[in-house]
Design an enzyme around this catalytic site. Structure first.
Site, mmCIF file in Angstrom:
data_model
loop_
_atom_site.group_PDB
_atom_site.id
_atom_site.type_symbol
_atom_site.label_atom_id
_atom_site.label_comp_id
_atom_site.label_asym_id
_atom_site.label_seq_id
_atom_site.Cartn_x
_atom_site.Cartn_y
_atom_site.Cartn_z
ATOM 1 N N LYS A 13 28.124 17.512 21.227
ATOM 2 C CA LYS A 13 28.308 18.713 22.065
ATOM 3 C C LYS A 13 26.930 19.296 22.373
ATOM 4 C CE LYS A 13 32.252 20.554 22.653
ATOM 5 N NZ LYS A 13 33.283 19.766 23.353
ATOM 6 N N THR A 61 33.414 15.665 19.670
ATOM 7 C CA THR A 61 32.313 16.586 20.007
ATOM 8 C C THR A 61 32.716 18.016 19.653
ATOM 9 O OG1 THR A 61 33.006 16.955 22.299
ATOM 10 C CG2 THR A 61 31.546 15.084 21.902
ATOM 11 N N ARG A 181 30.757 45.702 18.621
ATOM 12 C CA ARG A 181 30.478 44.484 19.372
ATOM 13 C C ARG A 181 29.000 44.431 19.726
ATOM 14 N NH1 ARG A 181 32.416 45.551 25.715
ATOM 15 N NH2 ARG A 181 31.045 47.341 26.016
ATOM 16 N N GLN A 229 29.180 50.975 31.233
ATOM 17 C CA GLN A 229 29.071 52.011 32.262
ATOM 18 C C GLN A 229 28.388 53.262 31.696
ATOM 19 O OE1 GLN A 229 31.688 50.016 31.743
ATOM 20 N NE2 GLN A 229 33.006 49.805 33.533
ATOM 21 N N HIS A 257 28.431 38.653 27.724
ATOM 22 C CA HIS A 257 29.442 38.696 26.660
ATOM 23 C C HIS A 257 29.069 37.823 25.463
ATOM 24 C CE1 HIS A 257 31.995 40.931 29.308
ATOM 25 N NE2 HIS A 257 32.036 39.957 30.199
HETATM 26 O O1 LIG Z 1 31.520 47.932 28.689
HETATM 27 C C1 LIG Z 1 32.484 47.367 29.230
HETATM 28 N N1 LIG Z 1 32.989 47.860 30.385
HETATM 29 C C2 LIG Z 1 34.053 47.302 31.050
HETATM 30 O O2 LIG Z 1 34.496 47.789 32.109
HETATM 31 C C3 LIG Z 1 34.613 46.144 30.450
HETATM 32 N N2 LIG Z 1 35.648 45.330 30.817
HETATM 33 C C4 LIG Z 1 35.737 44.365 29.887
HETATM 34 O O3 LIG Z 1 36.568 43.411 29.902
HETATM 35 N N3 LIG Z 1 34.804 44.543 28.926
HETATM 36 C C5 LIG Z 1 34.084 45.648 29.256
HETATM 37 N N4 LIG Z 1 33.026 46.260 28.670
#
Ligand SMILES: O=c1[nH]c(=O)c2[nH]c(=O)[nH]c2[nH]1
Length: 306
Positions: A13, A61, A181, A229, A257
């Protein structure tokens, strides 16, 4: 039977993106991160796999990928070399049919964003210089000189102090609520400078660039975030608070992510330590913040990629 010769072959992999967080100090408040791209190639007794379709000698893999993530938990990541040695030796010693294993590791290196006011240290900026940008428009008709400064490719990460929950759930929602997270983004920022600054021949553009950059980084590091945001707003807001010559800030923040890897199948608990760093798709969070009474001028339609 083929009359041709099967020569060198290998498989495994490639490009397993892994972020490993190690917590140290009082209450685990001091975070260290290793961010790797690990590729596995196995060589050995694979004639049958290629020639007859008999997979008896084939370690999937997928298993090599799982091993990379499980090893990060079980052994930690001391260095790219030490981690690669562990993996290479493991594959060769675990299966007689594997005669040679090659592990390639790329490491993305990070520096701390120091936050003097707290002992917790979990904010990082990717090493390597960002690209600084400037867009100047001078119009003969109006005599207007517009200067939009900016930067791109400034990658930052908070390895904690980020949550995301309380969002809409409709019949297509599968996202789990997150209470701790990783928050990582590659900042593209543009800021509009006041006409007075543009007209001032003595305006120190380098100094204002450094100020804007520093305030954005500090706001990113210091904001306890409930969404990207909210972090976006805090970063732009802080710039407007501290840099009087800037009237408007537009930020484009791809949400890079990081998904917790499920290590339960291997009897391991992932205590927010081992993450898969996805390069796409990505959330794209964009917004402009400007001084009250000032018309926004920065284009909103630019194409931004993570
Ligand atoms: O900070 C985030 N804002 C989002 O609007 C959003 N949408 C999502 O799926 N994860 C996140 N994380």
């Amino acid at each position: 039977m083929s009359k041709h010769v099967l020569a060198q072959n290998q498989y495994g992999k490639a490009e397993n993106r892994i972020v490993k967080i190690t917590r140290k100090g009082e209450g685990g408040a001091w975070h260290e991160i290793r961010d790797l791209n690990v590729s596995v190639a196995l060589r050995g007794e694979y004639r049958d796999v290629h020639l007859t379709g008999d997979n008896a000698n084939c370690l999937p893999t997928d298993t090599t990928k799982n091993t990379v993530y499980a090893f990060a938990k079980e052994h930690g990541v001391d260095s790219p070399e030490a981690f690669g040695i562990l993996l290479a030796k493991h594959f060769v010693s675990s299966q007689a049919v594997i005669h040679e294993a090659q592990i390639r590791v790329e490491e993305f290196t990070w520096e701390r964003i120091p936050v003097a006011t707290r002992k917790e240290q979990h904010s990082f900026v990717r090493k390597g210089q960002e690209v600084r940008t400037a867009q100047i428009t001078y119009s003969q008709d109006t005599g207007r000189l517009q200067v939009i400064s900016g930067l791109k490719d400034l990658t930052v990460m908070n390895s904690t102090n980020s949550e995301f929950h309380g969002f809409i759930k409709d019949k297509y929602t599968t996202l789990q609520e997150a209470y701790d997270r990783i928050l990582a983004t590659k900042v593209t920022a543009r800021w509009a400078n006041a006409a007075s600054a543009a007209a001032d021949a003595g305006h120190d553009w380098d100094r204002s660039y450094e100020k804007v950059r520093r305030h954005m980084l500090e706001a990113f590091a210091e904001t306890y975030s409930y969404s990207l945001q909210q972090t976006l707003h805090a970063m732009a807001d802080r710039v407007l608070d501290h840099v009087a010559t800037v009237n408007e800030v537009r930020l484009n923040l791809p949400n890079k992510h990081h998904f917790l890897v499920d290590l339960e199948p291997f009897g391991l608990k992932n205590d927010n330590e081992v993450y898969f760093a996805a390069d796409r798709m990505y959330g794209l969070i964009e917004g402009t913040v400007h001084r009250d009474g000032v018309q926004p001028v920065i284009a909103t339609s630019d194409w931004i990629t993570a």
